[in-house]
Design a protein around this motif. Structure first.
Motif, PDB file in Angstrom:
ATOM      1  N   SER A  57      -4.880  -7.151   2.998  1.00  0.00           N
ATOM      2  CA  SER A  57      -4.405  -5.987   2.042  1.00  0.00           C
ATOM      3  C   SER A  57      -2.942  -5.807   1.995  1.00  0.00           C
ATOM      4  O   SER A  57      -2.274  -5.551   0.846  1.00  0.00           O
ATOM      5  N   SER A 303       1.459   0.854  -2.940  1.00  0.00           N
ATOM      6  CA  SER A 303       0.956   1.392  -1.994  1.00  0.00           C
ATOM      7  C   SER A 303       1.509   1.364  -0.584  1.00  0.00           C
ATOM      8  O   SER A 303       1.235   2.034   0.524  1.00  0.00           O
ATOM      9  N   GLU A 387     -10.121   0.058   4.631  1.00  0.00           N
ATOM     10  CA  GLU A 387     -10.360  -1.200   3.943  1.00  0.00           C
ATOM     11  C   GLU A 387     -11.370  -1.251   2.945  1.00  0.00           C
ATOM     12  O   GLU A 387     -11.498  -1.654   2.249  1.00  0.00           O
ATOM     13  N   ARG A 390     -10.443   0.357  -0.057  1.00  0.00           N
ATOM     14  CA  ARG A 390      -9.885  -0.507  -1.004  1.00  0.00           C
ATOM     15  C   ARG A 390     -10.877  -1.447  -1.570  1.00  0.00           C
ATOM     16  O   ARG A 390     -10.770  -2.092  -2.798  1.00  0.00           O
ATOM     17  N   ASP A 393     -12.400  -0.049  -4.454  1.00  0.00           N
ATOM     18  CA  ASP A 393     -11.537   0.202  -5.666  1.00  0.00           C
ATOM     19  C   ASP A 393     -11.575  -1.343  -6.530  1.00  0.00           C
ATOM     20  O   ASP A 393     -11.378  -1.225  -7.634  1.00  0.00           O
TER      21      ASP A 393
END
Length: 397
Positions: A57, A303, A387, A390, A393
């Protein structure tokens, strides 16, 4: 397998083996052994399942769409293996290679109990390496070698060639050293002074400050480079940062350390040893350019942001809640609500908060190892939870 059988038949018939084939087979066997070791080590708990998606990520946030594997190693070291398709050409069918995304970035971390998950903040340095390599930042740094290394013996072809080889080796070593310093400064500007403290406490205390090699500059130079950037950008607060005294003592020790000791691992390295001072000078001259490149990378990122001293207050706040209330650092909001979507905390801030929770607010536990293990579990759980947010999302609606 066929090549090995043919060479075995030749030797059995009293013929000389084909040395080229033997060398190729030997190389292939080493490659197979490396692959097997990587995947054998990656199966251990708390390495691949949590850290691989986290690092993936972070790299994705920098526009790097590489495959990531965080694997354990039996050594107390943190390394990045940059694996390209060339590595697998002798081992797997071309159809498999063509349908695989490259490169494969294998991040090696010490396997428990050799080290603690809390120390995985040092992965930031290896992420810096991955960014440096995949963004091809080597070309950003021009090397100006000392005048005595310029190739001048045009009338003597052999001597002229040797001078050119030395110049090439000097430039190659300088780029390796610059990459190391880049990765340290990236970690400092991404994680903050926690990385500086972790570097001194975990790595510098296990390495010689003066020893250097073809790939790594003296540890003292790396400490002084971070010290220069930290002071220039005011990254290390005076109070209430308990680690200031520790960092300052390492800086003083580095400033007063004797001449670097270059460890030559080949005959070519021997020719570089007399030019260590010039290598240090060349590397030091690139620090300001390194900072600017990293600022550009972080300022264009939505981010993963550039560390500022203001973030320290937030890190301390999260650390206090971890240590005193057992509230994990997962979301950016101090008090999550059900009225708005959760914003996952960046890996840098999770690493920083958990490091501070243990070293700034130690648990009242006589068993320090047990306390560190508990904090390590909290760190991994927080990375995993962030995570998961994420992934939520990213999921199609």
């Amino acid at each position: 397998k066929g090549s090995a059988a043919r060479e075995l038949a030749r030797v059995s018939a009293g013929e000389d083996p084909d040395l080229g084939t033997i060398y190729s087979l030997n190389s292939n066997i080493r490659d197979v052994g490396t692959v097997i070791d990587i995947f054998e080590q990656s199966g251990h708990r708390s390495l691949h399942p949590v850290l691989s998606p986290t690092v993936q990520s972070v790299l994705r946030a920098f526009g790097i769409d590489a495959q990531v594997l965080v694997s354990g190693t039996r050594d107390v070291s943190y390394e990045l293996q940059f694996v390209t398709e060339d590595f697998f050409i002798p081992l797997v069918p071309s159809s498999v290679i063509d349908n695989t995304a490259w490169p494969l970035l294998v991040f090696m971390v010490p396997r428990h109990p050799l080290d603690w998950p809390l120390h995985y903040v040092l992965l930031a340095h290896e992420i810096g390496h991955a960014i440096f390599k995949t963004k091809h930042l080597k070309s950003s740094f021009s090397i100006l070698p000392p005048s005595q290394l310029e190739a001048r013996s045009t009338s003597n072809p052999t001597q002229y060639l040797n001078e050119l080889k030395l110049l090439y080796r000097f430039t190659d070593v300088a780029h390796h050293w610059i990459e190391e310093v880049f990765s340290d400064i990236f970690s400092l500007l991404w994680v903050g002074p926690v990385y500086f403290h972790a570097f001194c406490r975990v790595l510098a205390s296990n390495m010689s400050l003066t020893q250097c090699t073809r790939t790594h500059p003296p540890t003292a130079l790396r400490i002084l480079a971070m010290a220069y950037v930290a002071e220039k950008l005011n990254l290390v607060p005076e109070k209430p940062f308990k680690f200031r005294a520790t960092i300052d003592s390492w800086i003083r020790y580095s400033e007063t350390n004797p001449t670097p000791d270059f460890t030559a691992k080949s005959t070519e390295d021997v020719t570089i040893a007399p030019h260590v001072s010039a290598l240090m000078a060349v590397t030091t001259l690139t620090i300001d350019t390194i900072v600017e490149r990293i600022k550009e990378l972080l300022s264009s990122n939505t981010s993963e942001t550039l560390y500022t001293c203001d973030m320290f207050t937030q890190d301390i706040d999260r650390a206090t809640r971890i240590a005193e209330q057992n509230i994990p650092a997962v979301e950016q909001a101090r008090r999550p609500t059900l009225t708005c979507a959760a914003t996952p905390l960046s890996a840098a801030r999770i690493f920083a908060a958990n490091w501070l929770a243990f070293y700034h607010f130690p648990l009242n536990d006589a068993d320090c190892a047990k306390a560190m293990d508990e904090h390590g579990k909290r760190l991994l759980n927080s990375l995993d939870a962030a995570e998961a947010l994420r992934e939520w999302d990213r999921a199609p609606r």
